[in-house]
Design a protein around this motif. Structure first.
Motif, PDB file in Angstrom:
ATOM      1  N   GLU A  21       0.468  -1.135   0.124  1.00  0.00           N
ATOM      2  CA  GLU A  21      -0.090  -0.164   0.117  1.00  0.00           C
ATOM      3  C   GLU A  21       0.509   1.325  -0.124  1.00  0.00           C
ATOM      4  O   GLU A  21       2.023   1.048   0.025  1.00  0.00           O
ATOM      5  N   ALA A  22       0.602   2.392  -0.774  1.00  0.00           N
ATOM      6  CA  ALA A  22       0.936   3.273  -0.359  1.00  0.00           C
ATOM      7  C   ALA A  22       2.732   3.404  -1.042  1.00  0.00           C
ATOM      8  O   ALA A  22       2.782   4.506  -1.287  1.00  0.00           O
ATOM      9  N   SER A  23       1.983   2.653  -1.885  1.00  0.00           N
ATOM     10  CA  SER A  23       3.849   3.082  -2.910  1.00  0.00           C
ATOM     11  C   SER A  23       3.682   3.680  -4.020  1.00  0.00           C
ATOM     12  O   SER A  23       1.947   4.188  -4.203  1.00  0.00           O
ATOM     13  N   LEU A  24       4.602   4.024  -4.945  1.00  0.00           N
ATOM     14  CA  LEU A  24       3.956   5.200  -5.769  1.00  0.00           C
ATOM     15  C   LEU A  24       3.630   4.188  -6.797  1.00  0.00           C
ATOM     16  O   LEU A  24       2.663   4.477  -7.644  1.00  0.00           O
ATOM     17  N   PHE A  25       3.087   2.755  -7.030  1.00  0.00           N
ATOM     18  CA  PHE A  25       2.703   2.034  -8.039  1.00  0.00           C
ATOM     19  C   PHE A  25       0.936   2.216  -7.763  1.00  0.00           C
ATOM     20  O   PHE A  25       0.570   2.345  -8.678  1.00  0.00           O
ATOM     21  N   HIS A  26       1.181   2.299  -6.572  1.00  0.00           N
ATOM     22  CA  HIS A  26      -0.467   2.269  -5.652  1.00  0.00           C
ATOM     23  C   HIS A  26      -0.928   4.229  -6.668  1.00  0.00           C
ATOM     24  O   HIS A  26      -2.182   3.811  -6.997  1.00  0.00           O
ATOM     25  N   THR A  27      -0.390   5.040  -6.134  1.00  0.00           N
ATOM     26  CA  THR A  27      -0.629   6.002  -6.677  1.00  0.00           C
ATOM     27  C   THR A  27      -0.862   5.645  -7.753  1.00  0.00           C
ATOM     28  O   THR A  27      -2.163   6.948  -8.372  1.00  0.00           O
ATOM     29  N   LEU A  28       0.126   5.900  -9.203  1.00  0.00           N
ATOM     30  CA  LEU A  28      -0.710   5.485  -9.899  1.00  0.00           C
ATOM     31  C   LEU A  28      -1.000   4.801 -10.678  1.00  0.00           C
ATOM     32  O   LEU A  28      -1.695   5.725 -11.159  1.00  0.00           O
ATOM     33  N   PHE A  29      -1.586   3.926 -10.356  1.00  0.00           N
ATOM     34  CA  PHE A  29      -2.617   3.488 -10.984  1.00  0.00           C
ATOM     35  C   PHE A  29      -4.273   2.136  -9.938  1.00  0.00           C
ATOM     36  O   PHE A  29      -4.833   2.218 -10.366  1.00  0.00           O
ATOM     37  N   GLY A  30      -3.358   2.996  -8.725  1.00  0.00           N
ATOM     38  CA  GLY A  30      -4.856   2.860  -8.032  1.00  0.00           C
ATOM     39  C   GLY A  30      -5.466   1.396  -8.010  1.00  0.00           C
ATOM     40  O   GLY A  30      -5.927   1.202  -6.566  1.00  0.00           O
ATOM     41  N   ARG A  31      -3.742   0.138  -7.853  1.00  0.00           N
ATOM     42  CA  ARG A  31      -4.367  -0.779  -7.260  1.00  0.00           C
ATOM     43  C   ARG A  31      -3.136  -1.501  -7.308  1.00  0.00           C
ATOM     44  O   ARG A  31      -1.730  -0.777  -7.657  1.00  0.00           O
ATOM     45  N   SER A  32      -2.334  -2.749  -6.430  1.00  0.00           N
ATOM     46  CA  SER A  32      -1.224  -3.463  -6.373  1.00  0.00           C
ATOM     47  C   SER A  32      -0.668  -3.653  -8.550  1.00  0.00           C
ATOM     48  O   SER A  32      -1.557  -4.017  -8.885  1.00  0.00           O
ATOM     49  N   ALA A  33       0.832  -4.003  -8.102  1.00  0.00           N
ATOM     50  CA  ALA A  33       0.768  -4.738  -9.659  1.00  0.00           C
ATOM     51  C   ALA A  33       0.086  -5.986  -9.221  1.00  0.00           C
ATOM     52  O   ALA A  33      -0.577  -6.162 -10.880  1.00  0.00           O
ATOM     53  N   PHE A  34      -0.688  -6.553  -8.175  1.00  0.00           N
ATOM     54  CA  PHE A  34      -0.670  -8.344  -8.864  1.00  0.00           C
ATOM     55  C   PHE A  34      -2.268  -7.835  -9.214  1.00  0.00           C
ATOM     56  O   PHE A  34      -2.718  -8.181 -10.062  1.00  0.00           O
ATOM     57  N   ASP A  35      -3.079  -7.069  -8.546  1.00  0.00           N
ATOM     58  CA  ASP A  35      -4.461  -6.550  -9.002  1.00  0.00           C
ATOM     59  C   ASP A  35      -4.062  -6.489 -10.280  1.00  0.00           C
ATOM     60  O   ASP A  35      -5.190  -6.296 -11.703  1.00  0.00           O
ATOM     61  N   LEU A  36      -3.156  -5.339 -10.649  1.00  0.00           N
ATOM     62  CA  LEU A  36      -3.021  -4.652 -12.111  1.00  0.00           C
ATOM     63  C   LEU A  36      -3.217  -5.983 -13.809  1.00  0.00           C
ATOM     64  O   LEU A  36      -3.690  -5.441 -14.198  1.00  0.00           O
ATOM     65  N   ILE A  37      -2.208  -6.593 -12.845  1.00  0.00           N
ATOM     66  CA  ILE A  37      -1.674  -7.774 -14.012  1.00  0.00           C
ATOM     67  C   ILE A  37      -2.757  -8.833 -13.838  1.00  0.00           C
ATOM     68  O   ILE A  37      -3.474  -8.938 -15.561  1.00  0.00           O
ATOM     69  N   GLU A  38      -3.170  -8.947 -13.151  1.00  0.00           N
ATOM     70  CA  GLU A  38      -4.908  -9.613 -13.124  1.00  0.00           C
ATOM     71  C   GLU A  38      -5.550  -9.081 -14.064  1.00  0.00           C
ATOM     72  O   GLU A  38      -6.043  -9.982 -14.214  1.00  0.00           O
ATOM     73  N   LEU A  39      -6.247  -8.256 -13.553  1.00  0.00           N
ATOM     74  CA  LEU A  39      -7.364  -7.232 -14.539  1.00  0.00           C
ATOM     75  C   LEU A  39      -7.115  -7.808 -15.705  1.00  0.00           C
ATOM     76  O   LEU A  39      -7.935  -7.478 -16.528  1.00  0.00           O
ATOM     77  N   LEU A  40      -5.365  -7.083 -16.590  1.00  0.00           N
ATOM     78  CA  LEU A  40      -4.762  -7.009 -17.528  1.00  0.00           C
ATOM     79  C   LEU A  40      -5.528  -8.448 -18.262  1.00  0.00           C
ATOM     80  O   LEU A  40      -5.906  -8.156 -19.848  1.00  0.00           O
ATOM     81  N   THR A  41      -5.198  -9.741 -17.211  1.00  0.00           N
ATOM     82  CA  THR A  41      -5.414 -10.845 -17.945  1.00  0.00           C
ATOM     83  C   THR A  41      -6.977 -11.206 -18.312  1.00  0.00           C
ATOM     84  O   THR A  41      -7.654 -11.731 -19.225  1.00  0.00           O
ATOM     85  N   ASN A  42      -7.802 -10.475 -17.406  1.00  0.00           N
ATOM     86  CA  ASN A  42      -9.105 -10.476 -17.322  1.00  0.00           C
ATOM     87  C   ASN A  42      -9.092 -10.351 -18.273  1.00  0.00           C
ATOM     88  O   ASN A  42     -10.573 -10.270 -18.943  1.00  0.00           O
ATOM     89  N   ILE A  43      -8.993  -9.095 -18.679  1.00  0.00           N
ATOM     90  CA  ILE A  43      -9.446  -8.470 -19.984  1.00  0.00           C
ATOM     91  C   ILE A  43      -8.730  -9.710 -21.493  1.00  0.00           C
ATOM     92  O   ILE A  43      -9.719  -8.978 -22.804  1.00  0.00           O
ATOM     93  N   LEU A  44      -8.196  -9.538 -21.573  1.00  0.00           N
ATOM     94  CA  LEU A  44      -7.284  -9.936 -22.088  1.00  0.00           C
ATOM     95  C   LEU A  44      -7.742 -12.083 -22.811  1.00  0.00           C
ATOM     96  O   LEU A  44      -8.060 -11.803 -24.522  1.00  0.00           O
TER      97      LEU A  44
END
Ligand code: PFF
Length: 481
Positions: free
Chosen positions: A369-392
């Motif tokens: 939490e509270a990392s630069l990544f969270h600030t930029l993308f609003g979620r953790s990297a794991f959540d972002l990658i999972e979201l991307l695969t859920n789209i792809l």
């Protein structure tokens, strides 16, 4: 260049596709999603989607692989050329490769957790432990980037070694040993669950169908899960299909894969919930169901350490037989396109995916939490990658259904399917219309902002777009249908 490799036996594709399909999706994700979404209602939608959408797309994806006899990217280049369709359809191959790369990166990290628990179980560390101890143990694992990286590395190396050894000596031989062992272990765990747990409660939880229990979110979640569990829409099945014997039946094989995959999910669900209910624990524990709730159930039962260890070996084996199918499509492409040797190609894929996996590792601790990544993308990297695969994955499935449904000619499909005209007509209706419509809705789940009337509106738009794309393809290939 085409690889023209073919599996040693007619039935090997079935083995390989089941190996790919049965994995963390069945043993880890399915039970916790069913648990969170009210059991039976979730399963009803899941099973309906598998049979109405999953099987037709499974047939379509295998067909594209076998018709091209190339890795997904090269295969789609070949098919767009021979069918005079837009080169844009090659994106099926590229998106699949991207999805494989992304999924492998986090799949390996989570499979790594199973490695940790195999160890804890077999050494008896958790025997008699209480809920607080087990929960804090899981938290401690997630809090340690070092441990997570170690397990992630071990798991991905093991997967890479198998694929690096080739489709015959590595993948086929590996699966021939692993898969029968997995089925035996699954039955042992089920028998243990029946003997020591509350089987009746598990069965009534999983098979009481009350659609009212299901939220829209749960509905869409069930459809998404049926794609993930069948490994659809991302090239794994297409790559394996490229090696399928010409005389093996596409439809029968697809039914068999879907049947076995669903049966494994059900048996795993029955076994896990028997133990969970038997120990008086909560079914709706979320992703921690397998790593916190289940170990707690094992901790309190006779021979729990041993059976728990065996169970986590099952999880590991199922995960590895899936992760190799994530490496194969990309590795085969690198071999065909850049003339790399197989070990070089596998090395490139695995190292890149491993590095990306480090983002998932730190998602649970340093960048939680509270990392630069969270600030930029609003979620953790794991959540972002999972979201991307859920789209792809659904998007890939949609395009595969459309391409197979509209661009391939009837005679070509009949030659591949070798079935009656009537079943062909049913299949083509499903891939041309039903699958795209259903996928449109799965797809919407991944767009967090879509609500209310927008949902059907966007769904309708995708269907119209799909239909227009189909007509254009028909015109392009000059087919009279
Ligand atoms: N089907 C696998 C599972 O259920 O765990 C996951 C998976 C493997 C998804 C391979 C996609 C894929 F290409």
């Amino acid at each position: 260049m085409s690889t023209h490799n073919v599996w040693t036996h007619k039935g090997t594709f079935l083995l390989a596709a089941v190996g790919s399909a049965v994995g963390l999706g069945n043993l880890w994700r399915f039970p916790y999603l069913a648990g969170e979404n009210g059991g039976g209602a979730f399963i009803l939608i899941y099973a309906l989607t598998i049979f109405a959408v999953g099987i037709p797309i499974l047939i379509a994806e295998t067909m594209l692989g076998r018709a091209s006899r190339r890795s997904p990217i090269m295969g789609m280049q070949f098919l767009t050329r021979t069918h005079k369709t837009s080169r844009a359809w090659v994106s099926i191959g590229w998106m699949g490769a991207a999805a494989a790369f992304l999924i492998l990166s986090f799949y390996s990290v989570i499979a790594g957790w199973a490695l940790h628990y195999t160890w804890l179980m077999l050494t008896g560390t958790l025997v008699g432990a209480d809920a607080a101890t087990i929960a804090s143990g899981f938290d401690a694992l997630l809090a340690s980037p070092g441990l997570l990286t170690l397990y992630h590395t071990l798991f991905i190396i093991a997967s890479g070694v198998i694929v690096g050894m080739g489709i015959h000596k590595g993948i086929e031989s590996g699966l021939r040993i692993m898969m029968p062992a997995l089925f035996v272990i699954l039955l042992v765990v089920l028998a243990y669950g029946i003997a020591n747990g509350d089987f009746a409660a598990a069965a009534s939880f999983l098979f009481t169908f009350n659609l009212g229990d299901l939220s829209l979110e749960g509905w869409l979640e069930a459809m998404g899960q049926s794609f993930f569990t069948l490994s659809l829409g991302m090239g794994a099945i297409m790559a394996y299909g490229a090696y399928m014997a010409s005389d093996a039946s596409l439809s029968r094989t697809a039914f068999a894969v879907a049947f076995v995959d669903t049966a494994v999910a059900m048996v795993a669900g029955l076994a896990i919930f028997s133990l969970v209910f038997g120990a008086g624990l909560d079914a709706a524990a979320g992703p921690g169901l397998m790593f916190v709730t289940l170990p707690l159930a094992f901790a309190e039962m006779p021979f729990g350490g041993l059976i728990g260890g065996v169970f986590f070996i099952l999880v590991l084996g199922a995960a590895i037989s899936s992760s190799i199918s994530l490496i194969e499509p990309v590795a085969a492409f690198l071999v065909e396109r850049f003339d790399l040797t197989r070990p070089q190609a596998v090395f490139a894929m695995v190292v890149a995916s491993w590095a990306l996996g480090l983002l998932t590792v730190v998602s649970f601790n340093l960048w939680a939490e509270a990392s630069l990544f969270h600030t930029l993308f609003g979620r953790s990297a794991f959540d972002l990658i999972e979201l991307l695969t859920n789209i792809l994955m659904p998007l890939g499935g949609l395009l595969i259904a459309l391409f197979a449904g509209w661009a391939l000619t009837q005679s070509e499909v009949m030659k591949e399917m070798r079935t009656s005209e009537a079943w062909f007509q049913v299949w083509r209706f499903l891939v041309r219309f039903v699958a795209p419509a259903a996928v449109a809705f799965v797809f919407l789940r991944t767009i967090p902002l879509v609500e209310g009337y927008l949902l059907p509106a966007i769904g309708a738009l995708i269907i119209v777009g799909a239909f227009a794309a189909g007509r254009t393809m028909l015109a392009g290939s000059g087919q009279a249908q």
